[in-house]
Design an enzyme around this catalytic site. Structure first.
Site, short mmCIF file in Angstrom:
data_model
loop_
_atom_site.label_atom_id
_atom_site.label_comp_id
_atom_site.label_asym_id
_atom_site.label_seq_id
_atom_site.Cartn_x
_atom_site.Cartn_y
_atom_site.Cartn_z
N CYS A 168 47.27 9.30 34.67
CA CYS A 168 46.55 9.19 33.40
C CYS A 168 45.06 8.94 33.61
CB CYS A 168 47.17 8.05 32.58
SG CYS A 168 46.24 7.62 31.10
N TRP A 202 57.07 6.33 29.59
CA TRP A 202 56.71 5.83 30.91
C TRP A 202 57.80 4.90 31.42
CZ3 TRP A 202 53.00 8.37 33.14
CH2 TRP A 202 51.87 8.79 32.42
N THR A 250 51.31 3.45 25.62
CA THR A 250 50.35 4.07 26.51
C THR A 250 49.96 3.15 27.67
OG1 THR A 250 48.49 3.25 25.19
CG2 THR A 250 49.37 5.43 24.61
N TYR A 256 42.33 17.32 25.70
CA TYR A 256 43.61 17.12 25.01
C TYR A 256 43.62 17.84 23.66
CZ TYR A 256 45.06 13.58 28.38
OH TYR A 256 45.45 12.93 29.53
#
Length: 316
Positions: free
Chosen positions: A57, A90, A120, A183
């Site tokens: 990330c 995740w 996140t 993105y």
């Protein structure tokens, strides 16, 4: 890809129908600050905080870099999630030794059992209060550069007072067009939304290419947080964003100044070890099945970040 709704995990992709095909990123939910002030809820204490990141990330990568730059490895522990973000989001390869969680969404519900929103990285966790301090990367790096730097190396200020207004203004433009812009191009579900993001991205890259022809860093000889915020997107560009997100007007390696600039930053002490193209490629190409349904990971490209950069010639 998924989210929590009232503390319950749901495996859902981004809803771009209601926005006309445009990807819109939600704001981070946990925005507490660490402070050296007496009686602070989150005080400056070595060993108290834990950072949860993904090597894939770009937002989490910022915090990994600042933990390294500010020599906070002994003061702030670190857990790295698995690069694949699948039906449960995740996950940890083994249970996180600090929180005990198997999945990151369990860390969020430990902090707020009724949390609604995306799950996140990065996450800055308080081991004593057993809660999330902050999950906004731009604020975590300022905590590391600011109050938490007292636990490591406070010798270099990446957010100097005299440049703060200019740094904030440039960060905002780079965030919209580049950091988040890739993105917006990659997750767009309409031609118009994709093309708008694509053109804004390359217009900004052209501007940055010209700017970096005049100075070694974004602010001349002064290395700031703006450089590291840009770096984490650029270092992923050719491996992922160029093909996977259709940002394919040209590769980063075809921009002489930007390409030299990325190599310059990559070759600074400790930075290369924060970059994992294996995690990066496997995460994007396997996890984002809406964008890449086959989940095939490209073998290339071959990228030599260690090649001489020559950027020191621009130093005063």
């Amino acid at each position: 890809m998924g989210m929590l709704v009232d503390g319950v995990w749901q495996d859902v992709w981004y809803d771009t129908k209601r926005t006309g095909g445009t990807f819109q990123r939600a704001d981070s939910a946990f925005r507490h600050q660490v402070s050296a002030e007496p009686g602070a809820r989150f005080p400056v204490e070595a060993g108290r905080y834990h950072l949860i990141v993904s090597l894939a990330c770009p937002w989490a990568h910022r915090t990994i870099i600042f933990r390294k730059l500010k020599r906070l490895e002994a003061a702030i522990s670190l857990s790295v999630v698995d690069p694949l973000m699948l039906d449960q989001g995740w996950r940890f390869a083994d249970a996180d030794p600090v929180t005990g969680a198997e999945f990151l969404h369990q860390v969020y519900t430990a902090a707020d059992p009724t949390y609604t929103g995306r799950v996140t990285v990065p996450v800055l966790w308080d081991k004593q209060a057993r809660t999330i301090v902050n999950n906004e990367s731009s604020e975590i790096i300022r905590l590391m550069n600011g109050p938490l730097a007292a636990l490591g190396d406070a010798s270099h200020d990446y957010y100097p007072v005299d440049l703060r207004g200019e740094i904030d203004a440039l960060n905002a433009r780079i965030y919209d067009a580049v950091n988040n812009g890739v993105y917006k191009a990659g997750f767009a579900t309409s031609q118009a939304a994709y093309e708008a993001a694509y053109h804004a991205l390359f217009a900004m890259l052209d501007e940055l290419e010209a700017r970096l022809g005049r100075g070694r860093y974004l602010f001349g000889d002064r290395l700031t947080e703006a450089d590291w915020r840009l770096f984490t997107t650029l270092v992923r560009f050719d491996a992922v964003y160029h093909g996977h997100f259709k940002c394919n007007r040209q590769t980063l390696r075809s921009f002489p100044n930007l390409w030299g600039y990325v190599r310059d930053l990559y070759q600074m002490p400790g930075i290369a070890e924060t970059v994992s193209l294996d995690h990066i490629k496997r995460h994007y190409y396997v996890s984002q099945r809406t964008v890449n349904p086959t989940q095939i990971v490209p073998v290339g490209p071959a990228i030599d970040f260690a090649a001489p950069h020559g950027r020191d010639r621009l130093s005063a």
